[in-house]
Scaffold this active site. Structure first.
Site, PDB file in Angstrom:
ATOM      1  N   PRO A 268      19.100-110.309 -10.742  1.00 53.25           N
ATOM      2  CA  PRO A 268      18.250-109.441 -10.552  1.00 53.25           C
ATOM      3  C   PRO A 268      16.771-108.528  -9.697  1.00 53.25           C
ATOM      4  O   PRO A 268      15.962-109.193 -10.368  1.00 53.25           O
ATOM      5  CB  PRO A 268      18.251-109.432 -12.495  1.00 53.25           C
ATOM      6  CG  PRO A 268      17.687-110.721 -12.062  1.00 53.25           C
ATOM      7  CD  PRO A 268      18.570-111.154 -11.846  1.00 53.25           C
ATOM      8  N   LYS A 269      17.776-108.573  -9.148  1.00 49.49           N
ATOM      9  CA  LYS A 269      16.365-108.301  -7.717  1.00 49.49           C
ATOM     10  C   LYS A 269      16.083-106.841  -7.135  1.00 49.49           C
ATOM     11  O   LYS A 269      16.969-106.178  -6.865  1.00 49.49           O
ATOM     12  CB  LYS A 269      16.635-109.214  -6.585  1.00 49.49           C
ATOM     13  CG  LYS A 269      17.643-111.086  -6.379  1.00 49.49           C
ATOM     14  CD  LYS A 269      17.693-111.158  -5.288  1.00 49.49           C
ATOM     15  CE  LYS A 269      17.997-112.805  -5.782  1.00 49.49           C
ATOM     16  NZ  LYS A 269      17.198-114.042  -5.701  1.00 49.49           N
ATOM     17  N   LYS A 270      14.455-107.598  -6.594  1.00 46.00           N
ATOM     18  CA  LYS A 270      14.067-105.682  -6.605  1.00 46.00           C
ATOM     19  C   LYS A 270      13.042-106.538  -5.401  1.00 46.00           C
ATOM     20  O   LYS A 270      12.958-107.598  -5.055  1.00 46.00           O
ATOM     21  CB  LYS A 270      12.950-105.278  -7.288  1.00 46.00           C
ATOM     22  CG  LYS A 270      13.601-103.771  -8.955  1.00 46.00           C
ATOM     23  CD  LYS A 270      13.416-103.653  -9.245  1.00 46.00           C
ATOM     24  CE  LYS A 270      13.459-102.917 -10.389  1.00 46.00           C
ATOM     25  NZ  LYS A 270      12.956-101.956 -11.401  1.00 46.00           N
TER      26      LYS A 270
END
Length: 252
Positions: A115-117
């Site tokens: 879950p990367k931003k």
């Protein structure tokens, strides 16, 4: 490009110049600042998906410096990992990660389901203090500090902790917006060469942000802090639970 060529080259997008290469994904001198804190158990339960289970209401807040990684380059990452168990085996569930490099964002999301931003984390030594910061746009949302290498930790024990399973909730929509993939993924760190492990006094401050809600799991008490330096390989994942195969999915 004929169908056979499309299929033989179908790894990542753009198909003629993928955003990230095939593995293995080896990291050299990967540096961790991990501050473990106690949080609100009700808020923790609200973000950990079944069938994972939580014990103590703890969160690992991590700042990770990766100066040399195969295919991904030189970048820094920050985020929250929650201690969990799956079928009685202890591990960690990655809630959210924020980093400053596109290839590991694309590869992390598409391959494993990380879950990367995109954000701007930093991990550096300032005189006598190891300092981790995370900015989302112009807003500082996390600051972690630890006394630099005050006491050594047992390398064998810390390596064993790194070898425990890690879990991700991989969600990829169909072209019509409905879920195409909704899976619990397990992966491991492999071929670990732990070069150093230290602890010291630590502090952590989190700030509220609408799009980077790290402070939704509030810091109630600092439990421990670790500074680790390792070479390791990020292993590929395996699906351990498919949410779309459950009876609840058919009732949607």
């Amino acid at each position: 490009m004929d169908v056979k060529s499309v299929l033989s080259n179908a790894f990542a997008m753009p198909i003629t110049s993928p955003a990230f290469p095939m593995g293995p994904y080896r990291f050299i001198n990967r540096e961790f600042l991990i501050i473990t804190y106690r949080t609100d158990p009700d808020k923790l339960r609200a973000v950990v998906p079944e069938p994972l289970e939580i014990g103590e209401p703890l969160v690992h807040y991590e700042f990770i410096r990766m100066p040399d990684s195969t295919g991904f380059g030189d970048y820094t990452e920050s985020g929250q990992v929650i201690p969990v168990s799956y079928k009685g085996v202890a591990g960690g569930y990655t809630l959210a990660m924020y980093l400053d490099d596109h290839p590991p964002i694309a590869g992390g999301r598409e391959l494993w389901g990380f879950p990367k931003k995109l954000a701007n984390p930093v991990l550096a030594v300032h005189t006598d203090t190891l300092v981790g910061t995370l900015d989302y746009g112009p807003v500082r949302i996390a600051t972690g500090t630890m006394g630099y290498k005050h006491r050594q930790l047992d390398l064998a024990q810390q390596k064993k902790r790194l070898e425990t399973p890690n879990f991700l909730l991989k969600v990829i929509p169909h072209v019509d917006g409905t879920p195409r993939i909704c899976e619990l993924v397990r992966y491991y760190l492999q071929d670990i060469d732990l070069k150093g492990a230290w602890t010291g006094p630590a502090a952590l401050e989190l700030a509220h942000h609408a799009l980077a809600p790290v402070a939704e799991l509030p810091v109630l008490e600092i439990v421990e802090a670790r500074h680790l330096l390792a070479d390791l390989t990020l292993g590929l994942g395996e699906v351990v639970f498919d949410y779309l195969d459950q009876p609840e999915a058919n009732a949607r």
